[in-house]
Design a protein around this motif. Sequence first.
Motif, PDB file in Angstrom:
ATOM      1  N   UNK A  57       0.826  -1.214   0.000  1.00 45.67           N
ATOM      2  CA  UNK A  57       0.000   0.000   0.000  1.00 45.67           C
ATOM      3  C   UNK A  57       0.855   1.257   0.000  1.00 45.67           C
ATOM      4  N   UNK A  58       2.078   1.114   0.423  1.00 42.41           N
ATOM      5  CA  UNK A  58       3.052   2.209   0.312  1.00 42.41           C
ATOM      6  C   UNK A  58       4.446   1.603   0.389  1.00 42.41           C
ATOM      7  N   UNK A  59       5.447   2.402   0.031  1.00 36.42           N
ATOM      8  CA  UNK A  59       6.842   1.948   0.090  1.00 36.42           C
ATOM      9  C   UNK A  59       7.637   2.917   0.951  1.00 36.42           C
ATOM     10  N   UNK A  60       8.613   2.374   1.633  1.00 40.94           N
ATOM     11  CA  UNK A  60       9.535   3.179   2.444  1.00 40.94           C
ATOM     12  C   UNK A  60      10.965   2.821   2.051  1.00 40.94           C
ATOM     13  N   UNK A  61      11.717   3.830   1.671  1.00 40.39           N
ATOM     14  CA  UNK A  61      13.094   3.630   1.219  1.00 40.39           C
ATOM     15  C   UNK A  61      14.004   4.575   1.986  1.00 40.39           C
TER      16      UNK A  61
ATOM     17  N   UNK B 125      10.551   8.484   0.966  1.00 33.99           N
ATOM     18  CA  UNK B 125      12.009   8.363   0.960  1.00 33.99           C
ATOM     19  C   UNK B 125      12.574   9.161   2.124  1.00 33.99           C
ATOM     20  N   UNK B 126      13.431   8.515   2.902  1.00 35.76           N
ATOM     21  CA  UNK B 126      14.160   9.186   3.989  1.00 35.76           C
ATOM     22  C   UNK B 126      15.628   9.243   3.588  1.00 35.76           C
ATOM     23  N   UNK B 127      16.163  10.440   3.507  1.00 37.39           N
ATOM     24  CA  UNK B 127      17.531  10.649   3.037  1.00 37.39           C
ATOM     25  C   UNK B 127      18.423  11.025   4.207  1.00 37.39           C
TER      26      UNK B 127
ATOM     27  N   UNK C   2       8.926  12.985   1.761  1.00 40.77           N
ATOM     28  CA  UNK C   2      10.381  12.935   1.866  1.00 40.77           C
ATOM     29  C   UNK C   2      10.833  13.480   3.210  1.00 40.77           C
ATOM     30  N   UNK C   3      11.647  12.673   3.876  1.00 37.26           N
ATOM     31  CA  UNK C   3      12.246  13.057   5.155  1.00 37.26           C
ATOM     32  C   UNK C   3      13.747  13.207   4.989  1.00 37.26           C
TER      33      UNK C   3
END
Length: 643
Positions: free
Chosen positions: A506-510, A557-559, A577-578
């Motif tokens: 349902x969502x993606x976290x990278x 996306x967490x950078x 985006x974090x």
Amino acid sequence: MVMRGRIAAASLFALVLGGAGAPTDPWRDLNHDGKRDVYEDYRQPIDRRVEDLLAQMTLEEKAGMLLHASLPTPGSTIGFSGRTYDAVAAKTLIDQRHISSFITRLVVSPAELATQNNAIQRLAEASRLGIPATISTDPRHHFQATLGASTTGGGFSLWPDTLGFAALGDAETVRRFGDIARIEYRAVGIHMALSPQADLATEPRWPRFAATFGSDPVTVSRLAGAYVEGFQQGRHGVTKDGVATVVKHWVGYGAQPKGFDGHNHYGRHAPLTQAAFDQHVRAFDDALAAHSAGVMPTYVIVQGPTIAGKAIEPVAAGFNKQILTGLLRGEKAYRGLILSDWSITRDCPQACIAPDAAHPQTPASIGTPWGMEEADVTTRFVKGLEAGIDQFGGADDPAPLVAAARAGRIRPVRLDEAVRQVLRLKFALGLFDNPYVDADAATNIVGNALHQAKADAVQRASQVLLRNENALLPVAAGKRVWLHGVAAAAARAAGFTVVDDPAAAEFALIRTATPFETLHPHHFFGSRQHEGRLDFRPEDADVKAIARAAAHVPTIVAVEMDRPAILTAIEPMTKAMLVTFGASDAAVLDVISGRAVARGRLPFALPRSMADVERQSPDLPDDGPDPAYPRGVGIMLPVRSHH
């Protein structure tokens, strides 16, 4: 518990309470003569104790006092290996070379580190005058680790990198961190922090960006001052229960062209305009006002500005009388210890200047005598001492200093001034009265649950939310998630269902990080530092993962930013985006789920392209073309209630 002389090693809890439970007469017969000398008498003023001890010291003992060596480990003279110190080598440094200031690089459990540091103090106590060891460290409480500049592990509470504190901008949070770090350091027998970095981060490609407080000189100054205050227990100099800070790197270090770092021969120059130089100086103001016990000069040769109307001599700050005696001692009225950065008196041979695959640079060929490359070692010591250096980092042979003094090349009054600085700090830290710690207590103090809970809260709050399209965040627990760069166990613990195919999610976290290149693979530091590009490119594995996810589901996306990342290529594929500056997977997931709120704001601007980075001035903060995100931005979400 260690027992030496007439005093038992108190637990740090007693130390923190101002010595509660300590013996009423902590006399230690340090010179083994059976009588209480003035320097052994805790009731005497520090200046009297210093002068009494100074009068008893030989030239060789004074010269040794001016060196800050590495505590050796088996197989490594600079302490990069093993779980114990090399006792025989350490005894030689203490007894024969009269050195009593050391950096430790051991990464072991708190009890082991405390035990090893106590062993060094026993060796010091057995020496002719019983001068205790001052033990220092590079930062140990953060995520980023670069061999020779910072470390992680060993059980210390884990906090964001200092950029995370800059993102919050809250001086009280920095003070609380400093106080906890102080307690943990003293628990294991560490007395000096070779930090904070008050360097103004003005060149986005610079590898040491993450250890700064960002690009605004006012913010850097305020937070570096709070750091000193937390570690030293106030703004009036270090207390006997405090940890001495060494603010660095005075001054102009963050302005390195192309980001090439001053540890390396290829990064030894820093051109600055006068206006830029003044901003880099401004960043140090509050750390100096808070009476940081030490200041460490930069490696680089500052080019361009003037001091008192005169062009700056083209030598590194450690050899530069204008920068140290004129600007720091004179204009800034600084009265503490000036400790050189490591290895400025060592030669830089061919393997240091231009190493190659067949002849890579090793620790044996590290030297940073910038501007003094053609001088001999003795001349470098003399030049540094006359410039204003009180102690030389990374040096372990006092013979050149002794020879120079005997030849009349060092003024006795200048030698004694430097020795006083080192001794005064040892007395202020209470080391002459009791340098020992309770190894058992260290286990319960270092990284304890309360300390880590406070660190965890800062890991969460310091994140910066840059993008939240269609109010994707917070994401309700129970949803299916596809992960890249995130531990599945952490996502499950946060209440999400982990799937193997983004099409089923349902969502993606990278999680990803600022891109980098290894442009100097044969240099010791260059091979370990993040240099070069800041932009994401289609061939990057993480970019491929983002594209794969975005083809199916809303993608977060967490950078992790150790340097300012260029987000242009990936931003269109993301819905949220974090930015993180040292945060666990659990901390990121708590922000995504709404259990915690990202309160950070960018402590620097994010450029749009590498071409824009090339167009900016390395010495000025955030001066490039219109950025993708200016300094200070960040989206604030309300806290989700949980019933």
